[in-house]
Design an enzyme around this catalytic site. Structure first.
Site, PDB file in Angstrom:
ATOM      1  N   VAL A   1      36.858  20.418  66.296  1.00 27.23           N
ATOM      2  CA  VAL A   1      36.739  21.419  65.226  1.00 27.23           C
ATOM      3  C   VAL A   1      37.009  20.786  63.856  1.00 27.23           C
ATOM      4  O   VAL A   1      36.363  21.134  62.859  1.00 27.23           O
ATOM      5  CB  VAL A   1      37.691  22.614  65.483  1.00 27.23           C
ATOM      6  CG1 VAL A   1      37.475  23.696  64.440  1.00 27.23           C
ATOM      7  CG2 VAL A   1      37.484  23.174  66.876  1.00 27.23           C
TER       8      VAL A   1
ATOM      9  N   LYS B   1      43.824  35.265  73.707  1.00 26.65           N
ATOM     10  CA  LYS B   1      42.860  35.865  72.778  1.00 26.65           C
ATOM     11  C   LYS B   1      42.929  37.386  72.771  1.00 26.65           C
ATOM     12  O   LYS B   1      42.871  38.009  71.715  1.00 26.65           O
ATOM     13  CB  LYS B   1      41.451  35.385  73.129  1.00 26.65           C
ATOM     14  CG  LYS B   1      41.259  33.895  72.818  1.00 26.65           C
ATOM     15  CD  LYS B   1      39.991  33.370  73.440  1.00 26.65           C
ATOM     16  CE  LYS B   1      39.754  31.917  73.055  1.00 26.65           C
ATOM     17  NZ  LYS B   1      38.662  31.309  73.833  1.00 26.65           N
TER      18      LYS B   1
ATOM     19  N   VAL C   1      39.641  33.314  67.992  1.00 28.98           N
ATOM     20  CA  VAL C   1      39.024  34.121  69.060  1.00 28.98           C
ATOM     21  C   VAL C   1      37.512  34.139  68.847  1.00 28.98           C
ATOM     22  O   VAL C   1      37.044  34.403  67.737  1.00 28.98           O
ATOM     23  CB  VAL C   1      39.537  35.580  69.046  1.00 28.98           C
ATOM     24  CG1 VAL C   1      38.923  36.370  70.203  1.00 28.98           C
ATOM     25  CG2 VAL C   1      41.053  35.637  69.107  1.00 28.98           C
TER      26      VAL C   1
ATOM     27  N   LYS D   1      44.765  29.769  68.996  1.00 27.54           N
ATOM     28  CA  LYS D   1      45.158  31.060  69.604  1.00 27.54           C
ATOM     29  C   LYS D   1      46.474  30.961  70.350  1.00 27.54           C
ATOM     30  O   LYS D   1      47.244  31.905  70.404  1.00 27.54           O
ATOM     31  CB  LYS D   1      44.089  31.598  70.559  1.00 27.54           C
ATOM     32  CG  LYS D   1      43.755  30.664  71.727  1.00 27.54           C
ATOM     33  CD  LYS D   1      42.426  30.066  71.534  1.00 27.54           C
ATOM     34  CE  LYS D   1      42.245  28.753  72.196  1.00 27.54           C
ATOM     35  NZ  LYS D   1      40.979  28.155  71.789  1.00 27.54           N
TER      36      LYS D   1
HETATM   37  P1  NAP Z   1      40.786  18.144  69.719  1.00 23.78           P
HETATM   38  O1  NAP Z   1      39.355  17.749  69.771  1.00 23.78           O
HETATM   39  O2  NAP Z   1      41.667  17.758  70.851  1.00 23.78           O
HETATM   40  O3  NAP Z   1      41.400  17.556  68.356  1.00 23.78           O
HETATM   41  C1  NAP Z   1      42.768  17.632  68.059  1.00 23.78           C
HETATM   42  C2  NAP Z   1      43.035  16.820  66.801  1.00 23.78           C
HETATM   43  O4  NAP Z   1      44.396  16.965  66.466  1.00 23.78           O
HETATM   44  C3  NAP Z   1      42.771  15.316  66.980  1.00 23.78           C
HETATM   45  O5  NAP Z   1      42.222  14.797  65.785  1.00 23.78           O
HETATM   46  C4  NAP Z   1      44.169  14.738  67.213  1.00 23.78           C
HETATM   47  O6  NAP Z   1      44.347  13.431  66.693  1.00 23.78           O
HETATM   48  C5  NAP Z   1      45.032  15.693  66.390  1.00 23.78           C
HETATM   49  N1  NAP Z   1      46.364  15.822  66.960  1.00 23.78           N
HETATM   50  C6  NAP Z   1      46.720  16.449  68.112  1.00 23.78           C
HETATM   51  N2  NAP Z   1      48.056  16.370  68.289  1.00 23.78           N
HETATM   52  C7  NAP Z   1      48.542  15.691  67.246  1.00 23.78           C
HETATM   53  C8  NAP Z   1      49.840  15.265  66.865  1.00 23.78           C
HETATM   54  N3  NAP Z   1      50.912  15.515  67.620  1.00 23.78           N
HETATM   55  N4  NAP Z   1      49.981  14.572  65.700  1.00 23.78           N
HETATM   56  C9  NAP Z   1      48.907  14.271  64.937  1.00 23.78           C
HETATM   57  N5  NAP Z   1      47.648  14.657  65.247  1.00 23.78           N
HETATM   58  C10 NAP Z   1      47.471  15.336  66.393  1.00 23.78           C
HETATM   59  O7  NAP Z   1      40.943  19.718  69.549  1.00 23.78           O
HETATM   60  P2  NAP Z   1      39.818  20.763  69.083  1.00 23.78           P
HETATM   61  O8  NAP Z   1      38.905  21.044  70.229  1.00 23.78           O
HETATM   62  O9  NAP Z   1      39.231  20.332  67.788  1.00 23.78           O
HETATM   63  O10 NAP Z   1      40.701  22.074  68.887  1.00 23.78           O
HETATM   64  C11 NAP Z   1      41.492  22.278  67.749  1.00 23.78           C
HETATM   65  C12 NAP Z   1      41.979  23.711  67.719  1.00 23.78           C
HETATM   66  O11 NAP Z   1      40.854  24.581  67.642  1.00 23.78           O
HETATM   67  C13 NAP Z   1      42.749  24.154  68.981  1.00 23.78           C
HETATM   68  O12 NAP Z   1      43.773  25.033  68.625  1.00 23.78           O
HETATM   69  C14 NAP Z   1      41.697  24.876  69.799  1.00 23.78           C
HETATM   70  O13 NAP Z   1      42.244  25.833  70.670  1.00 23.78           O
HETATM   71  C15 NAP Z   1      40.891  25.533  68.694  1.00 23.78           C
HETATM   72  N6  NAP Z   1      39.526  25.872  69.069  1.00 23.78           N
HETATM   73  C16 NAP Z   1      38.715  24.900  69.560  1.00 23.78           C
HETATM   74  C17 NAP Z   1      37.409  25.228  69.892  1.00 23.78           C
HETATM   75  C18 NAP Z   1      36.466  24.180  70.400  1.00 23.78           C
HETATM   76  O14 NAP Z   1      35.304  24.489  70.628  1.00 23.78           O
HETATM   77  N7  NAP Z   1      36.894  22.942  70.587  1.00 23.78           N
HETATM   78  C19 NAP Z   1      36.958  26.555  69.739  1.00 23.78           C
HETATM   79  C20 NAP Z   1      37.830  27.522  69.220  1.00 23.78           C
HETATM   80  C21 NAP Z   1      39.113  27.169  68.877  1.00 23.78           C
HETATM   81  P3  NAP Z   1      43.500  12.182  67.293  1.00 23.78           P
HETATM   82  O15 NAP Z   1      42.074  12.423  66.875  1.00 23.78           O
HETATM   83  O16 NAP Z   1      44.096  10.999  66.645  1.00 23.78           O
HETATM   84  O17 NAP Z   1      43.709  12.259  68.780  1.00 23.78           O
END
Ligand code: NAP
Length: 432
Positions: A13, A202, A129, A102
């Protein structure tokens, strides 16, 4: 004017959000005034699809949330910590927050919104959501004149994809899960999706917004899809239903103190129902209110671009407020969240619903009569009883009940289990 964003997270995201903010051409001109100033990640070694000037990407999240230059912190880390602490620190520093998280809002929303209201800042969460589907702002604003009576959604794309594959391709649960993981629709650890926990987060958020009360996350009844079998999907099909993982929030009793049902479980949905045709990774949320009637929100429930679209719309809302120079400590009640009271929840045993149950029985006369008698003893009336097939010399009988009190149905099942002719009850599912 320039508004500075501190992005926490540059994953799926985060990348989508940065891509929109870095390419404003043809989009709303407000975007030209927004700059991604700092980005917090876990690892500086990772190769990123976007190149940023040196110093923009850092592992020091605290430096971002305390940077006096930054107006808005966008939390896209996921998980509970350090997300919760970073959000609270940003609020404490007088920064507005946008989040897609969420899990953190469903569990710590009360603490976060109390802090935000004290500090006079916004915490917006459109992406938390339904991914790209606008549902939070419509619930808070466009539908605000209605008395909401129910919110029923397919809010987890992974489980909807798995159930769709089981229905259309006859795949069994574990094969469909592996395929979803292979296609990137399911995480390696799929527990939160498959066990309904993500959907429960959600619906807790949607219920709180729709019904204007705080929701304790642990009060959401939650059953996942692990036990759904292709046998039940086939029987459901013959009876005119499809099986969907539904997240349900509805008014149970209109007494002076309103009582809500809050539940997530696999459900037989009549094929004619608008949610029945929502397939694959798509999400849909059906909201019912007075005087509106029903309205359904449908679209991509996840993914980099769609989710980023929701994140950036929240950023733009805050920028528009800051830009119009009318941001005072008094928050716009249509954007903030000021609920004080926790809603009352109907225990699952007290809800009224229809049931589908499948029994394996001895193939002897009188079995259906015995079943009917046991159900009758507990005021469970049957809408249909069908003996559909045989399995290893046992008869397979499927019943669908009329609306019954769940507690009565469960007690009747306890009696049915003691019947000499009943060998097992492989599945019990609720019917919409
Ligand atoms: P993701 O791909 O796993 O990315 C997480 C990011 O946060 C990465 O850049 C990671 O760093 C960084 N990160 C995680 N823990 C960290 C820490 N302790 N210290 C510093 N950086 C940290 O997650 P995502 O899919 O983008 O999701 C992000 C949020 O959006 C979540 O809350 C998820 O529930 C929500 N969401 C996601 C989607 C979807 O389609 N993916 C849809 C709706 C909502 P690195 O890159 O260095 O690992």
């Amino acid at each position: 004017m320039v508004f500075k964003i501190g992005l926490l997270g540059l994953g799926t995201v985060g990348i989508g959000t940065a891509q929109i903010l870095l390419d404003s051409s043809g989009r709303n001109p407000l975007l030209e005034e927004i700059v991604v100033s700092q980005i917090g990640v876990r690892s500086l070694e990772k190769t990123r699809p976007i190149k940023f000037p040196p110093g923009v990407i850092t592992t020091d999240l605290v430096a971002i949330v305390t940077d006096p230059e930054i107006n808005i912190v966008v939390e896209l880390l996921g998980g509970l910590e350090p997300a919760r602490t970073m959000i609270l620190q940003a609020i404490d520093q007088g920064k507005h927050v946008v989040t897609a998280n969420k899990a953190v809002i469903a569990r710590h929303g009360d603490e976060i919104y109390e802090a935000a209201n004290r500090a006079g800042v916004y915490v917006l969460l459109e992406a938390s959501v339904g991914g790209g589907i606008p549902i939070i702002k419509p619930l808070k604003q466009s539908l605000g004149a209605n008395r909401i009576t129910s919110i029923i959604g397919i809010v987890n794309g992974t489980t909807n994809y798995i159930l769709t594959q089981m229905t259309t391709a006859g795949a069994d649960f574990s094969d469909a899960l592996v395929e979803a993981q292979h296609l990137g629709y399911a995480e390696a650890d799929s527990t939160a999706d498959v066990d309904g926990l993500d959907a429960a987060d959600k619906i807790a958020i949607l219920a709180s917004l729709g019904f204007g009360e705080r929701v304790q996350r642990e009060s959401v009844y939650c059953e996942g899809i692990r036990k759904v079998s292709t046998v039940d999907i086939a029987y459901a099909d013959k009876l005119g239903f499809v099986i969907k993982l539904l997240a349900i929030a509805k008014i149970s009793e209109k007494t002076e103190s309103r009582i809500l049902q809050l539940r997530v479980h696999p459900t037989l949905v009549p094929k004619s129902h608008p949610l029945a045709s929502v397939e694959g990774v798509n999400n849909a949320i059906l909201v019912e209110g007075d005087p509106l009637g029903q309205v359904m929100f449908y679209g991509p429930g996840a993914g980099s671009g769609p989710t980023a679209s929701a994140v950036v719309s929240d950023i733009m809302n805050i920028v528009a407020i800051l830009k119009s120079n009318n941001h005072t400590q008094t928050l716009n009640p249509l954007l903030s969240c000021t609920h004080q009271h926790y809603c009352q929840i109907t225990p699952i045993e007290a809800i009224e619903t229809r049931f589908y149950a499948r029994f394996l029985t001895k193939d002897v006369p009188g079995v259906i009569g015995n079943l009917g008698r046991s159900f009758g003893n507990y005021q469970v009336s049957l809408e249909s009883v069908v003996q559909i097939g045989f399995k290893e010399e046992l008869a397979e009988i499927v019943v669908v009940t009329h609306y019954v009190c769940e507690g009565n149905f469960r007690t009747a099942l306890d009696e049915v289990r003691t019947l000499e002719t009943i060998k097992s009850i492989p599945s019990v599912l609720r019917v919409l």
